[in-house]
Design an enzyme around this catalytic site. Structure first.
Site, PDB file in Angstrom:
ATOM      1  N   ASP A   1       0.864  -1.184   0.000  1.00 21.54           N
ATOM      2  CA  ASP A   1       0.000   0.000   0.000  1.00 21.54           C
ATOM      3  C   ASP A   1       0.899   1.232   0.000  1.00 21.54           C
ATOM      4  O   ASP A   1       2.117   1.130   0.205  1.00 21.54           O
ATOM      5  CB  ASP A   1      -0.883  -0.013   1.265  1.00 21.54           C
ATOM      6  CG  ASP A   1      -1.756   1.232   1.380  1.00 21.54           C
ATOM      7  OD1 ASP A   1      -2.395   1.608   0.376  1.00 21.54           O
ATOM      8  OD2 ASP A   1      -1.799   1.846   2.462  1.00 21.54           O
TER       9      ASP A   1
ATOM     10  N   TYR B   1      -0.745   8.619  -2.132  1.00 26.53           N
ATOM     11  CA  TYR B   1      -0.772   8.427  -3.582  1.00 26.53           C
ATOM     12  C   TYR B   1      -1.947   9.204  -4.194  1.00 26.53           C
ATOM     13  O   TYR B   1      -1.904   9.575  -5.359  1.00 26.53           O
ATOM     14  CB  TYR B   1      -0.982   6.937  -3.927  1.00 26.53           C
ATOM     15  CG  TYR B   1       0.243   6.059  -3.834  1.00 26.53           C
ATOM     16  CD1 TYR B   1       1.463   6.538  -3.349  1.00 26.53           C
ATOM     17  CD2 TYR B   1       0.181   4.727  -4.256  1.00 26.53           C
ATOM     18  CE1 TYR B   1       2.565   5.707  -3.274  1.00 26.53           C
ATOM     19  CE2 TYR B   1       1.285   3.892  -4.202  1.00 26.53           C
ATOM     20  CZ  TYR B   1       2.477   4.381  -3.705  1.00 26.53           C
ATOM     21  OH  TYR B   1       3.566   3.551  -3.641  1.00 26.53           O
ATOM     22  N   GLY B   2      -2.983   9.368  -3.386  1.00 29.60           N
ATOM     23  CA  GLY B   2      -4.246   9.922  -3.897  1.00 29.60           C
ATOM     24  C   GLY B   2      -4.158  11.315  -4.475  1.00 29.60           C
ATOM     25  O   GLY B   2      -5.059  11.749  -5.185  1.00 29.60           O
TER      26      GLY B   2
ATOM     27  N   CYS C   1      -4.233  -1.390  -1.994  1.00 28.88           N
ATOM     28  CA  CYS C   1      -4.402   0.056  -2.155  1.00 28.88           C
ATOM     29  C   CYS C   1      -5.338   0.248  -3.351  1.00 28.88           C
ATOM     30  O   CYS C   1      -5.061  -0.266  -4.434  1.00 28.88           O
ATOM     31  CB  CYS C   1      -3.036   0.683  -2.432  1.00 28.88           C
ATOM     32  SG  CYS C   1      -3.103   2.421  -2.889  1.00 28.88           S
ATOM     33  N   ASN C   2      -6.435   0.950  -3.116  1.00 30.85           N
ATOM     34  CA  ASN C   2      -7.404   1.164  -4.201  1.00 30.85           C
ATOM     35  C   ASN C   2      -6.807   2.024  -5.311  1.00 30.85           C
ATOM     36  O   ASN C   2      -7.018   1.771  -6.495  1.00 30.85           O
ATOM     37  CB  ASN C   2      -8.652   1.847  -3.658  1.00 30.85           C
ATOM     38  CG  ASN C   2      -9.436   0.942  -2.742  1.00 30.85           C
ATOM     39  OD1 ASN C   2     -10.375   0.280  -3.167  1.00 30.85           O
ATOM     40  ND2 ASN C   2      -9.059   0.879  -1.478  1.00 30.85           N
ATOM     41  N   THR C   3      -6.069   3.057  -4.905  1.00 35.77           N
ATOM     42  CA  THR C   3      -5.511   3.988  -5.883  1.00 35.77           C
ATOM     43  C   THR C   3      -4.525   3.257  -6.796  1.00 35.77           C
ATOM     44  O   THR C   3      -4.574   3.402  -8.020  1.00 35.77           O
ATOM     45  CB  THR C   3      -4.811   5.153  -5.139  1.00 35.77           C
ATOM     46  OG1 THR C   3      -5.684   5.601  -4.106  1.00 35.77           O
ATOM     47  CG2 THR C   3      -4.489   6.290  -6.059  1.00 35.77           C
TER      48      THR C   3
ATOM     49  N   CYS D   1     -10.888   3.255   0.055  1.00 34.08           N
ATOM     50  CA  CYS D   1      -9.474   3.531   0.350  1.00 34.08           C
ATOM     51  C   CYS D   1      -9.164   2.666   1.560  1.00 34.08           C
ATOM     52  O   CYS D   1      -9.933   2.664   2.537  1.00 34.08           O
ATOM     53  CB  CYS D   1      -9.267   5.009   0.678  1.00 34.08           C
ATOM     54  SG  CYS D   1      -7.611   5.352   1.335  1.00 34.08           S
ATOM     55  N   THR D   2      -8.064   1.924   1.497  1.00 30.91           N
ATOM     56  CA  THR D   2      -7.795   0.965   2.577  1.00 30.91           C
ATOM     57  C   THR D   2      -7.434   1.659   3.896  1.00 30.91           C
ATOM     58  O   THR D   2      -7.393   1.008   4.942  1.00 30.91           O
ATOM     59  CB  THR D   2      -6.673  -0.016   2.165  1.00 30.91           C
ATOM     60  OG1 THR D   2      -5.548   0.735   1.690  1.00 30.91           O
ATOM     61  CG2 THR D   2      -7.155  -0.954   1.073  1.00 30.91           C
TER      62      THR D   2
HETATM   63  N1  DGL Z   1      -4.719   3.358   0.901  1.00 33.79           N
HETATM   64  C1  DGL Z   1      -4.781   3.840  -0.403  1.00 33.79           C
HETATM   65  C2  DGL Z   1      -6.032   3.503  -1.163  1.00 33.79           C
HETATM   66  O1  DGL Z   1      -6.637   2.521  -0.856  1.00 33.79           O
HETATM   67  C3  DGL Z   1      -4.125   5.104  -0.811  1.00 33.79           C
HETATM   68  C4  DGL Z   1      -4.256   6.317   0.015  1.00 33.79           C
HETATM   69  C5  DGL Z   1      -3.282   7.363  -0.499  1.00 33.79           C
HETATM   70  O2  DGL Z   1      -2.089   7.076  -0.508  1.00 33.79           O
HETATM   71  O3  DGL Z   1      -3.726   8.444  -0.893  1.00 33.79           O
HETATM   72  O4  DGL Z   1      -6.385   4.154  -2.098  1.00 33.79           O
END
Ligand code: DGL
Length: 264
Positions: free
Chosen positions: A11, A43-44, A74-76, A184-185
């Site tokens: 992630d 990352y978002g 990580c969804n992103t 988002c996790t």
């Molecule tokens: N935990 C991440 C997700 O599921 C990313 C959050 C991030 O880094 O902005 O998207």
């Protein structure tokens, strides 16, 4: 022998630990290697080019560790890089968006689903596209919540100001929705603050469904670890080890012996 190799999970930071937790429950005999890219989180709010570059590096790092499967927790990163990583790596790769979408589809009675995620995941229509592939009649409302990941990475506090931030994003959702996805996790870490504002809604944390998907795939590929004692879990972060330790132990509810730094 093949089954003895570890599963790689990554992630942008500590959010993927919500997935690791479910994987540990469902696949207790597996060895796991977790990588949190805390140095580069969130990352978002990065560009898709940057996110792709980070995830490819992490993919290569985990391949060097000889993992037998990769879980993008990580969804992103799933939205941006799942297909590329699947093509590039010689091992099975799964993300969190398809499992989360299936859970939401199974739960909704009103065919109206709300998704909280990073701005990138929302902008890419990641959940909307995935859900529409299965059922075109479902309406998906995607809310990008810019500040949340960073706030969770630096330890969320239960203050009125923070609750007002949650309220601000909750207000963007039409109240007819009956299912809310943590897209988002990081968000399941602060789930109770969402529950407070969305009483009576059903929540989806894609982590459990993702762990079940990993189990199904390992079984199918005959890659399950045959050992009968708890598998080792190794932790890596690109960020500060002590900071990672403090927040990770809180999320996992247990002490972590060793955390190594990598890719920093
Ligand atoms: N935990 C991440 C997700 O599921 C990313 C959050 C991030 O880094 O902005 O998207």
């Amino acid at each position: 022998m093949k089954g003895r190799r570890a599963i790689g999970i990554f992630d942008s930071g500590v959010g993927g630990l919500t997935v690791l937790k479910e994987v540990e429950k469902i696949l207790p005999y597996e060895e796991l290697i977790y990588f949190g890219d805390n140095l580069r989180a969130p990352y978002g709010s990065k560009t898709t080019e940057e996110i792709l570059e980070f995830t490819l590096n992490i993919g290569d790092f985990l391949i060097e560790k000889n993992v037998k499967m990769l879980i993008i927790a990580c969804n992103t990163a799933t939205a941006v890089a799942l297909e590329v990583l699947k093509d590039r790596l010689n091992i099975p790769v799964i993300g969190v968006i398809a499992p989360g979408s299936i859970s939401a589809i199974n739960l909704t009675k009103k065919n109206k689903i709300g998704v909280f995620s990073t701005p990138v995941t929302a902008k890419m229509n990641a959940y909307k596209n995935e859900i529409e592939k299965i059922n075109k009649d479902i309406e998906v409302y995607q809310i990008g919540c810019k500040p949340l990941c960073k706030m969770i990475e630096s330890e969320w506090e239960d203050t009125k100001e923070n609750q007002d931030i949650i309220k601000y994003y909750v207000k963007k959702l039409p109240m007819e929705i009956d299912v809310v996805v943590f897209g988002c996790t990081h968000y399941p870490i602060i789930k109770e603050y969402f529950y407070r504002e969305l009483k009576g809604k059903k929540f989806v944390n894609p982590a459990k469904e993702t762990a079940l998907e990993a189990e199904k795939l390992l079984k199918k590929l005959k890659l399950l670890n045959k050992r009968e004692s708890k598998g080792l879990v190794s932790f890596y972060t690109s960020g500060n080890v002590n900071k990672f330790k403090k927040i990770a132990e809180k999320i996992l509810g247990k002490p972590i012996k060793e955390i190594k730094q990598a890719l920093n």
